[in-house]
Scaffold this motif. Structure first.
Motif, PDB file in Angstrom:
ATOM      1  N   HIS A  49       0.845  -1.195   0.000  1.00 41.30           N
ATOM      2  CA  HIS A  49       0.000   0.000   0.000  1.00 41.30           C
ATOM      3  C   HIS A  49       0.885   1.253   0.000  1.00 41.30           C
ATOM      4  O   HIS A  49       2.097   1.170   0.223  1.00 41.30           O
ATOM      5  CB  HIS A  49      -0.942   0.022   1.214  1.00 41.30           C
ATOM      6  CG  HIS A  49      -0.233   0.062   2.535  1.00 41.30           C
ATOM      7  ND1 HIS A  49       0.321   1.205   3.062  1.00 41.30           N
ATOM      8  CD2 HIS A  49       0.012  -0.921   3.453  1.00 41.30           C
ATOM      9  CE1 HIS A  49       0.877   0.946   4.228  1.00 41.30           C
ATOM     10  NE2 HIS A  49       0.706  -0.336   4.488  1.00 41.30           N
ATOM     11  N   TRP A  51       1.830   5.324   1.222  1.00 39.49           N
ATOM     12  CA  TRP A  51       1.826   6.205   2.387  1.00 39.49           C
ATOM     13  C   TRP A  51       1.693   7.641   1.900  1.00 39.49           C
ATOM     14  O   TRP A  51       2.315   8.038   0.915  1.00 39.49           O
ATOM     15  CB  TRP A  51       3.122   6.067   3.187  1.00 39.49           C
ATOM     16  CG  TRP A  51       3.264   4.773   3.922  1.00 39.49           C
ATOM     17  CD1 TRP A  51       3.716   3.593   3.428  1.00 39.49           C
ATOM     18  CD2 TRP A  51       2.938   4.543   5.303  1.00 39.49           C
ATOM     19  NE1 TRP A  51       3.702   2.623   4.409  1.00 39.49           N
ATOM     20  CE2 TRP A  51       3.233   3.182   5.568  1.00 39.49           C
ATOM     21  CE3 TRP A  51       2.442   5.344   6.332  1.00 39.49           C
ATOM     22  CZ2 TRP A  51       3.048   2.615   6.821  1.00 39.49           C
ATOM     23  CZ3 TRP A  51       2.261   4.766   7.573  1.00 39.49           C
ATOM     24  CH2 TRP A  51       2.553   3.429   7.820  1.00 39.49           C
ATOM     25  N   PHE A  52       0.876   8.426   2.606  1.00 42.09           N
ATOM     26  CA  PHE A  52       0.696   9.827   2.236  1.00 42.09           C
ATOM     27  C   PHE A  52       0.529  10.653   3.500  1.00 42.09           C
ATOM     28  O   PHE A  52      -0.375  10.390   4.297  1.00 42.09           O
ATOM     29  CB  PHE A  52      -0.516  10.009   1.319  1.00 42.09           C
ATOM     30  CG  PHE A  52      -0.747  11.438   0.895  1.00 42.09           C
ATOM     31  CD1 PHE A  52       0.162  12.103   0.083  1.00 42.09           C
ATOM     32  CD2 PHE A  52      -1.874  12.122   1.318  1.00 42.09           C
ATOM     33  CE1 PHE A  52      -0.049  13.414  -0.304  1.00 42.09           C
ATOM     34  CE2 PHE A  52      -2.093  13.432   0.938  1.00 42.09           C
ATOM     35  CZ  PHE A  52      -1.179  14.081   0.124  1.00 42.09           C
ATOM     36  N   GLU A  56      -1.385   5.558   6.140  1.00 37.35           N
ATOM     37  CA  GLU A  56      -1.492   4.491   5.154  1.00 37.35           C
ATOM     38  C   GLU A  56      -2.576   4.842   4.139  1.00 37.35           C
ATOM     39  O   GLU A  56      -3.630   5.374   4.485  1.00 37.35           O
ATOM     40  CB  GLU A  56      -1.824   3.166   5.842  1.00 37.35           C
ATOM     41  CG  GLU A  56      -0.735   2.661   6.759  1.00 37.35           C
ATOM     42  CD  GLU A  56      -1.054   1.289   7.324  1.00 37.35           C
ATOM     43  OE1 GLU A  56      -2.028   0.666   6.852  1.00 37.35           O
ATOM     44  OE2 GLU A  56      -0.340   0.830   8.235  1.00 37.35           O
ATOM     45  N   TRP A  57      -2.278   4.560   2.887  1.00 38.20           N
ATOM     46  CA  TRP A  57      -3.206   4.901   1.812  1.00 38.20           C
ATOM     47  C   TRP A  57      -3.524   3.621   1.032  1.00 38.20           C
ATOM     48  O   TRP A  57      -2.690   3.120   0.292  1.00 38.20           O
ATOM     49  CB  TRP A  57      -2.581   5.950   0.894  1.00 38.20           C
ATOM     50  CG  TRP A  57      -3.552   6.579  -0.061  1.00 38.20           C
ATOM     51  CD1 TRP A  57      -3.837   6.158  -1.332  1.00 38.20           C
ATOM     52  CD2 TRP A  57      -4.369   7.724   0.154  1.00 38.20           C
ATOM     53  NE1 TRP A  57      -4.774   6.966  -1.917  1.00 38.20           N
ATOM     54  CE2 TRP A  57      -5.114   7.945  -1.022  1.00 38.20           C
ATOM     55  CE3 TRP A  57      -4.539   8.585   1.235  1.00 38.20           C
ATOM     56  CZ2 TRP A  57      -6.008   9.001  -1.152  1.00 38.20           C
ATOM     57  CZ3 TRP A  57      -5.436   9.636   1.114  1.00 38.20           C
ATOM     58  CH2 TRP A  57      -6.154   9.835  -0.068  1.00 38.20           C
ATOM     59  N   ARG A  81      -9.492   6.894  -4.576  1.00 38.54           N
ATOM     60  CA  ARG A  81      -8.229   6.900  -3.849  1.00 38.54           C
ATOM     61  C   ARG A  81      -6.997   6.924  -4.756  1.00 38.54           C
ATOM     62  O   ARG A  81      -5.901   7.211  -4.281  1.00 38.54           O
ATOM     63  CB  ARG A  81      -8.151   5.677  -2.936  1.00 38.54           C
ATOM     64  CG  ARG A  81      -9.194   5.676  -1.835  1.00 38.54           C
ATOM     65  CD  ARG A  81      -9.214   4.328  -1.124  1.00 38.54           C
ATOM     66  NE  ARG A  81     -10.198   4.308  -0.052  1.00 38.54           N
ATOM     67  CZ  ARG A  81      -9.910   4.543   1.224  1.00 38.54           C
ATOM     68  NH1 ARG A  81      -8.676   4.823   1.584  1.00 38.54           N
ATOM     69  NH2 ARG A  81     -10.846   4.508   2.144  1.00 38.54           N
TER      70      ARG A  81
END
Length: 323
Positions: A49, A51-52, A56-57, A81
């Motif tokens: 996944h 990261w932003f 976690e994104w 998303r």
């Protein structure tokens, strides 16, 4: 409109412009290096996944694979998303470029900051910004300071190109793998096989690009730069380097400093369609301000926009359109 010349009011030199641009470039380069470390922006291949901004994104595919959501929810998650954020960032970039040109390239892009750094070193070593340039540049700065060309500068130029390439390869890898794992393995001298292959291949490819093709990449291969240029060319009122053509005779007192400082090897006194890859770094403007600092009429190059930008491009229009 039958008058094509563009006249400027006298303007004081702005030496602080290039210092400000240097600060923005350094700041963004630091952000480029540290963003994965602080999980500001990266995709983790191990975790599966992104990261932003430290969070976690997820796209929602894990829940779909586990049977916790349906196909419609999974598709909606991908749109919301993944695609919408990408389109939003792209829209902002294009909107800025439409109005102000390739500001991202000239003022932020970490690749372009490397291009300019190596330009300065290579000029010291060869008298040229690129090994492909046919002629040497005059051995003088816009302010009259002489420059001594010496092949021994290659002893610094080549290692710096390789060092930048290594840094880029390592940083790019941290956008895909946990940064502390990558840096920890490098410090301990125990990178994994795949990490070693990625860093080695990236260093070699980027070293060749930085030494021999960095201008060609910015002009012809960078998709981010290309779309910015296309947006900018579509706006005749966008920010552009304007040239006071009615005072072109004043250029006789200058050694074409504006041409020689352009990191993209462009001719700033030409019309906009010949400046497709201009990065708005304004080095030509600063050079003109320096060489014309004693001219009571001011410099011949300035940033112009709106009606002044249209007037600057008037000579390129058909005669009927100018009336």
């Amino acid at each position: 409109m039958t008058e094509h010349a563009l006249s400027f009011h006298p303007a004081r030199p702005r030496p602080d412009r290039q210092r400000l641009r240097l600060l923005t470039q350094v700041g963004f380069f630091v952000l480029f290096v540290l963003a994965p470390v602080f999980d500001l922006l990266r995709y983790d291949l191990v975790a599966g996944h992104a990261w932003f901004l430290g969070m976690e994104w997820h796209a929602g595919l894990a829940d779909f694979s586990a049977g916790r959501t349906g196909a419609l929810d999974a598709a909606l998650g991908i749109v919301l998303r993944v695609f919408l954020p990408i389109l939003g960032v792209g829209a902002v970039l294009i909107g800025v470029a439409w109005k102000w040109g390739r500001l991202y390239c000239g003022w932020l892009c970490p690749h372009f900051s490397v291009v300019e750094t190596l330009n300065r070193l290579m000029r010291r070593a060869t008298g040229k910004f690129s090994v492909w340039d046919k002629r040497r540049l005059p051995p003088i700065e816009p302010d009259g300071t002489p420059i001594r060309y010496d092949a021994r500068w290659w002893l610094l130029t080549a290692p710096m190109a390789v060092a930048f390439a290594f840094v880029w390869a390592v940083v790019l890898l941290t956008y895909l793998l946990p940064p502390f794992e990558v840096y920890g393995n490098l410090i301990a001298g125990t990178p994994t096989r795949n990490q070693l292959i990625f860093i080695s291949a990236g260093t070699v490819v980027l070293s060749v690009e930085f030494l021999f093709a960095r201008h060609l990449f910015c002009r012809y291969a960078c998709a981010v730069g290309l779309f910015q240029s296309l947006a900018w060319m579509g706006n005749r009122r966008g920010l552009v380097v304007g040239f006071a053509r009615d005072r072109a005779a004043d250029c006789a007192s200058c050694h074409s400093a504006c041409d020689h400082v352009c990191p993209m090897r462009l001719k700033p006194r030409k019309l906009k369609q010949a400046m497709f890859t201009c990065t708005q770094c304004a080095q030509c403007v600063s050079a003109c301000e320096t060489t014309q600092r004693d001219n009571p009429d001011g410099p011949l190059l300035q940033w112009v926009s709106a009606a002044a930008a249209e007037a600057n491009e008037a000579p390129a229009l058909p005669a009927q359109a100018r009336i």
